[in-house]
Each structure stands twice: as structure tokens, then as C-alpha cells.
Write an enzyme that holds these catalytic residues in place. Structure first.
Site, PDB file in Angstrom:
ATOM      1  N   GLY A   1       0.991  -1.559   0.086  1.00 20.37           N
ATOM      2  CA  GLY A   1      -0.154   0.450   0.031  1.00 20.37           C
ATOM      3  C   GLY A   1       0.674   1.307  -0.211  1.00 20.37           C
ATOM      4  N   PRO A   2       0.460   2.682  -0.124  1.00 20.94           N
ATOM      5  CA  PRO A   2       1.136   3.588  -0.125  1.00 20.94           C
ATOM      6  C   PRO A   2       1.863   3.874   1.302  1.00 20.94           C
ATOM      7  CG  PRO A   2      -1.300   3.413  -1.283  1.00 20.94           C
ATOM      8  CD  PRO A   2      -1.512   2.543  -0.450  1.00 20.94           C
TER       9      PRO A   2
ATOM     10  N   HIS B   1     -11.105  29.363 -10.805  1.00 21.34           N
ATOM     11  CA  HIS B   1     -10.936  28.344 -10.298  1.00 21.34           C
ATOM     12  C   HIS B   1     -11.745  27.669  -9.478  1.00 21.34           C
ATOM     13  CE1 HIS B   1      -7.031  26.396 -12.229  1.00 21.34           C
ATOM     14  NE2 HIS B   1      -6.245  27.157 -11.547  1.00 21.34           N
TER      15      HIS B   1
ATOM     16  N   THR C   1       0.012   4.714   5.216  1.00 21.42           N
ATOM     17  CA  THR C   1      -1.152   4.219   5.446  1.00 21.42           C
ATOM     18  C   THR C   1      -1.013   2.751   6.599  1.00 21.42           C
ATOM     19  OG1 THR C   1      -0.796   2.119   3.814  1.00 21.42           O
ATOM     20  CG2 THR C   1      -1.239   3.485   3.403  1.00 21.42           C
ATOM     21  N   GLY C   2      -0.136   2.513   7.373  1.00 20.96           N
ATOM     22  CA  GLY C   2      -0.023   2.027   8.433  1.00 20.96           C
ATOM     23  C   GLY C   2       0.050   0.402   8.209  1.00 20.96           C
ATOM     24  N   LYS C   3       1.242   0.040   7.608  1.00 18.74           N
ATOM     25  CA  LYS C   3       1.782  -1.310   7.347  1.00 18.74           C
ATOM     26  C   LYS C   3       2.497  -1.819   8.111  1.00 18.74           C
ATOM     27  CE  LYS C   3       3.501  -0.244   3.672  1.00 18.74           C
ATOM     28  NZ  LYS C   3       3.257   1.010   3.148  1.00 18.74           N
ATOM     29  N   THR C   4       3.531  -0.929   9.005  1.00 21.08           N
ATOM     30  CA  THR C   4       4.462  -1.426   9.638  1.00 21.08           C
ATOM     31  C   THR C   4       3.480  -2.136  11.822  1.00 21.08           C
ATOM     32  OG1 THR C   4       6.325  -0.729   8.832  1.00 21.08           O
ATOM     33  CG2 THR C   4       6.793  -0.854  11.343  1.00 21.08           C
TER      34      THR C   4
ATOM     35  N   GLU D   1      -7.476  32.802  -8.703  1.00 22.73           N
ATOM     36  CA  GLU D   1      -8.443  32.342  -8.097  1.00 22.73           C
ATOM     37  C   GLU D   1      -9.950  31.544  -8.171  1.00 22.73           C
ATOM     38  OE1 GLU D   1      -6.215  29.442  -6.948  1.00 22.73           O
ATOM     39  OE2 GLU D   1      -4.318  30.440  -7.753  1.00 22.73           O
TER      40      GLU D   1
END
Length: 625
Positions: free
Chosen positions: A206-207, A432, A210-213, A429
Site C-alpha cells: 500500500g502507499p 477556479h 497507511t499503517g503497514k508497520t 483563483e
């Protein structure tokens, strides 16, 4: 440091004894007395001989120099050095014949014969002990000369379960997939009785952020088993064979502590696809990968060892390590949705006093695309802003300012901008913002600002997505392009000229339009054929042999289609802004006045326009009678 001092304590004690003995041997015969010299002694001999009770002369071994000890009445004594013993002796024969002449002092045998050899021997022993300690790992860091082949994995046993699934928010499905691993580590017999084979490896992809560890640590905390953690780059060294040796040593340690978890963070550093380099395949990284493949599913048996790994580049991993039997389970850890972001915000808000105006649900809606690390950083920056103002709590304004700082860059309010540039930026701006508001699929406006940011932008327009979307439609992608080109369109409408400020907008619009044609098949002319150029190619060996998979005629058609999309969207942007010309002027005027406006102030401009339109379209009253 304390352990090192304990090891050298014996040698420190010996050196202390030698120094003490040296001082004692030097001062035992000749006590040191200051402020009394030979001239004072001669005056005492002439003036007051009766006060001198005894004189002792101590010549050195050569008999030329020495020391004299004079004892006065009352047993007071002084000692001083002389440079001419013979002259002193002659003077004493004349003035004080009762003096005592001692034998010449012989040099201390300990100082001349024993001490130099003893000191050299001690220095050699201390040096040898220091080098041995460094080689055994006592020095730490990269000084482990004899310890290259040993694993650098750190083993922790979370017996107190400080990190569990309760500490992981926003990843409910991912946690559910990993509960099987925890259950197996707790009760392996239940699975073995029915012949089930638990996955040997779990790949978390995953990016970044993201909380893998954190998930891997939570699995170890839930299971209560030893947890070996190491980075993929720790295996690779400049010496060939060291990485493979470290892999073997890691799994040997894991076998001794089975059941356990081996976690390899950033595994793409060591498990990159083989055969893609410029040279041969016998380099250090490939040997390390081969050993890792054997340890995970080779001839050896590693029962009870579960290998977990994390990476954000699963596309560059070697296919051999992704097959069943090695990394059987692949868990995708993606960016959290709005519900997950709210849960993560509640976790990171613990320990941070929040003001009554802080709305975590609204923050979760605003932070679409943020990872758990981004949300933690957002609240941390808000806490820093509150502390800088000596406030004991975080308010909504702190979070808004930190959101701009994290997402766009810190505002540079002190930067001097001319009135002309400020006016151009305001209309840019405003263009936009109006398109964000009018077009149905691109979301309402959250903030519009003409304050320069740390990333080089002269201003910014920030939307507020009301929902997370899994897919993009052709219509929404066209609206994204229209919004990107809104600033340039406003400049042309108002000033009849254009600036370089829209370069990043044009780049984003072109990238989106090209993806519509070559990647998603949104063009009727080109058709549903993938002509993507694989911009993410990372292997130089394969990149050199990469050729374009379509002809020059197709490339020309693609370029024409991209230009048609851009031209159509630009014309649409100018048409919409022309219809809302009054709001364009009002918005730019408000931006020049306030420099930054929020959603309520911006949408208030459209409320005024609607009320004016209602007044103008009201029919004249019909009079009857």
C-alpha cells in the site's frame, strides 16, 4: 558505556597503583617544601646559627646536585634543592661543621627497570582488549569487524501487549484478514489436526504512511510471540555473500524462538526483480534474494515462523517471492475512507486537548486522500501552532492553518506582491473557484486564497469533497480539466492577456486528457485500446529495450484527441465564466480585500446573484377592476 568501564576497571586500578607508588617513591626521601631556597639557608647560617639544629645533605648519584634538609629548633624542617653540592659542602665546613653527609641516592629500581616494561605491557593488553570488544560488537554501529555475517534484526517480545489491534484504526478489513495469523500462533494444533497449512508469508502492500508497520506490530502484540524486525536495506552490503549470511542467521535465530514473526520492512530493497540490471545476475542483492527464497520455502523446514513484509512497490518485486508457499497472503493496506479517517483522527486526538469548535467529522471529509501518517502530522502541526501561541488547547483555526501548511505549504504573508500581480492572482483563483462551485461532480469550495505559499504558488483554491469515490467517470475527468483551465480562462477574459501562472494547471490538464485517451479508452476515435507508455518503468535494463507499442499515425491521432479535449474544455471554461462575469468580479474584489475567504463567504456571492435574478424576473402585478 558502563559495561566498557567495567571491562577496563582492572587496568585502571593497576595504573592508579603505579601512579601512587611513583609519587610516594619520589617524595619519600625528599619531602617537598616551598618558599625556602639556598639563599635563605645562607642567611640563616650567618645571622642565626643557633636556631639551626641539624643539616642533612643528600647528593644524587653523580654527586653534583642534590637536596638539603634543614631542621630548626622546635623540630621544624625544610627541604630545598641545590645545584652545586661541592660548594655547599665547603660553605658548611666553614659555618656549620656538624652537618651530616649521606650516601648518594640510587635511582629507584622500580621506576627505571620495572615501570617502563609494565606500562608497555598494560597498553598492549588494553589495546588488544579494545579491538576484541569492537570486533565482538561492543562498539556498535558499523565497527563490527568480525560480525558482518550476523543478523541485525531486533527481537522484541510484547508480553504486555502494548500494541494491539485496538491501536489500529480505519483498517477493519485488514485486521480481519490478519486475525487468522494471530489465531494460528496462539493455537497451532487446531489447524494441524485438519491438515491446514497456515500462510508462510504475509505481504502488506500500500502507499506510504497507511499503517503497514503498525499492523505488523499489532499482530505480534495480539499473539504475544517474539517479533523480529529488520529493514530490507540491512541485508545488503558491499561485500558479496554478507546479505545471504545475514538471512541464514536471521532464520536461525527465528527457529530458536518459534513460533515467532519475522517482519521485513521495505522488502523491495532486497527482493527486487532479478535479471533487470545492466550486468550479470551474480551481484550481492540477487544472492541475498536467493537465500531468502530458500529460507521461506526451500528444502529446509521453518515451522512456526511467519514472515511479514511491507512495501509500496509491489510491482518491482521478483515473481518467485510472490508465489504461493512464500508470500501466500497479500493484504492491501490502502488509504482510509472518510469513516476510517474519522476513527484515525480520534486515535491521534488522544492526549491533545481540543476546543469546542473542533469538528473531527468535518476534518475527515476535508482530508480526502490523507493517510494515517498524514492525519497524525496534521494534528501534530495544529498542536505546535497552539503551543506557539501559549494556548492550552487546539481550536479549529489551528487545524485549518496546519491543513494548508501540510497540503499546500506555509503561507508567506510577508512576501511583497505588486497590486497588479495581486489582481491577476485574484481573478485566476476566482476562475477556479467558480468552476468548482458550478460543475456538479468536482465538489464545493472550502477555501480560496491569494496568499503565496511555500511551494511557489501565488494562491490556491481548495475544494471540499463531500464523498470518497472509487471510480472516475469520463464526465468528471472532463470537469477536472475544465477546473484546471479556469484560471487561464479568467485571465484571458478579464485582461485579454495570459501569464505563466497556469503552467502547473496546464500540466495537470494534459496528463488527465492523455490518460483518458491512452489508458482508459474514453476516445471514440482511438478506441478501447491501451496505449499507455508505462511511465513507471524503473528498471534501466528493461527501459532501454522498451519500444513504443504503436505507430506514428496512432501517436498523431492521440495527440489530436488530447488537443481536442483540452480545446473543448477551455472553451467550456470561458463560456461558464462569461455567464458568471459578475461573480467573477465580486469574488476577485473580495479576495483583494481579504486575501482569503472561506466557503460561506464564497457561496454568499452566488446567493446574492440568485436573489438579484429573482427580483429581475418578478412579473409586474396585474391590476383588475
Amino acid at each position: 558505556m558502563k559495561k566498557q568501564l567495567k571491562g577496563y576497571g582492572f587496568y585502571i586500578i593497576i595504573l592508579g597503583i603505579i601512579l601512587v607508588s611513583l609519587l610516594l617513591s619520589d617524595s619519600f626521601e625528599y619531602p617537598n617544601t616551598q618558599n625556602y631556597q639556598y639563599a635563605n639557608f645562607l642567611e640563616d647560617l650567618k645571622d642565626n646559627k643557633g636556631s639551626i639544629k641539624e643539616v642533612n645533605v643528600y647528593p644524587n648519584e653523580a654527586g653534583t646536585t642534590g637536596k638539603i634538609k634543614v631542621t630548626f629548633t622546635g623540630d621544624k624542617s625544610v627541604t630545598f634543592a641545590v645545584a652545586d653540592i661541592a660548594g655547599v659542602q665547603t660553605k658548611l665546613l666553614q659555618e656549620f661543621p656538624d652537618y651530616t653527609m649521606h650516601n648518594p641516592a640510587k635511582p629507584n629500581w622500580f621506576l627505571t627497570s620495572v615501570l617502563p616494561y609494565l606500562l608497555g605491557f598494560i597498553v598492549i593488553i588494553v589495546l588488544f582488549s579494545f579491538l576484541s570488544n569492537q570486533a565482538a560488537g561492543g562498539g556498535g554501529g558499523n565497527s563490527k569487524v568480525m560480525n558482518f555475517g550476523k543478523s541485525r534484526a531486533k527481537m522484541t517480545k510484547d508480553e504486555n501487549k502494548n500494541t494491539t489491534f485496538k491501536n489500529v484504526a480505519g483498517l477493519d478489513e485488514e485486521k480481519e484478514e490478519l486475525r487468522e495469523i494471530v489465531d494460528f500462533l496462539r493455537t497451532p494444533k487446531k489447524y494441524m489436526q485438519v491438515g491446514a497449512r497456515i500462510p508462510k508469508g504475509v505481504l502488506l502492500e500500500g502507499p506510504p504512511g497507511t499503517g503497514k508497520t503498525l499492523l505488523a506490530k499489532a499482530v505480534a502484540g495480539e499473539a504475544g510471540v517474539p517479533f523480529f524486525s529488520i529493514s530490507g536495506s540491512d541485508f545488503v552490503e558491499m561485500f558479496v555473500g554478507i546479505g545471504a549470511s545475514r538471512v541464514r542467521d536471521l532464520f536461525e535465530d527465528a527457529k530458536k524462538n518459534a513460533p515467532c514473526i519475522v517482519f521485513i520492512d521495505e522488502i523491495d530493497a532486497v527482493a527486487r526483480r532479478r535479471g533487470t540490471g545492466m550486468g550479470g545476475g551474480h551481484d550481492e542483492r540477487e544472492q541475498t534474494l536467493n537465500q531468502l527464497l530458500v529460507e521461506m520455502d526451500g528444502f529446509g523446514s521453518n515451522e512456526g515462523i511467519i514472515v511479514m513484509a511491507a512495501t509500496n512497490r509491489v510491482d518491482i518485486l521478483d515473481p518467485a517471492i510472490l508465489r504461493p508457499g512464500r508470500f501466500d497472503r497479500k493484504v492491501m493496506v490502502g488509504r482510509p475512507d472518510v469513516k476510517g479517517r474519522e476513527e484515525i483522527l480520534h486515535v491521534h486526538a488522544k492526549g491533545k486537548p481540543l476546543g469546542e469548535d473542533v469538528n473531527l467529522k468535518q476534518i475527515a471529509q476535508t482530508t480526502a486522500g490523507f493517510t494515517g501518517a498524514d492525519l497524525e502530522n496534521l494534528l501534530n502541526e495544529a498542536a505546535i501552532l497552539a503551543a506557539k501561541e501559549s494556548r492550552g488547547y487546539i481550536n479549529q483555526e489551528d487545524i485549518n492553518r496546519s491543513f494548508i501548511k501540510v497540503g499546500i505549504g506555509a503561507e508567506k504573508k510577508s512576501k511583497v506582491i505588486s497590486d497588479k500581480e495581486k489582481r491577476i492572482t485574484a481573478y485566476h483563483e476566482a476562475g477556479h473557484a467558480i468552476l468548482f462551485h458550478v460543475l456538479p461532480d468536482v465538489g464545493p469550495v472550502y477555501t480560496v486564497s491569494i496568499i503565496p505559499t511555500g511551494m511557489g504558488a501565488a494562491g490556491y483554491t481548495m475544494p471540499l469533497p463531500e464523498r470518497d469515490e472509487m471510480f472516475n467517470t469520463r464526465g468528471k475527468m472532463r470537469q477536472d480539466i475544465i477546473v484546471s483551465l479556469g484560471g487561464r480562462a479568467a485571465e484571458e477574459i478579464i485582461f485579454d492577456d495570459i501569464t505563466t501562472g497556469a503552467s502547473q494547471d496546464i500540466k495537470m490538464a494534459t496528463k488527465t486528457a492523455r490518460a483518458m485517451i491512452t489508458k482508459y479508452g474514453f476516445s471514440d476515435t482511438v478506441g478501447m485500446i491501451n496505449y499507455d507508455s508505462d511511465d513507471d518503468e524503473v528498471f534501466i535494463g528493461r527501459d532501454w529495450g522498451h519500444t513504443r507499442s504503436y505507430s506514428e499515425n496512432v501517436a498523431r491521432v492521440i495527440d489530436d484527441e488530447v488537443k481536442n479535449i483540452i480545446d473543448h474544455c477551455y472553451n467550456e471554461a470561458k463560456r461558464i465564466l462569461t455567464e458568471h462575469n459578475d461573480i467573477l468580479h465580486e469574488c476577485a474584489k473580495l479576495l483583494i480585500e481579504k486575501e482569503r475567504i472561506n466557503r460561506e463567504e464564497f457561496e454568499g456571492l452566488f446567493s446574492k446573484e440568485d436573489s438579484n435574478n429573482d427580483d429581475q424576473s418578478m412579473p409586474d402585478p396585474i391590476l383588475e377592476g
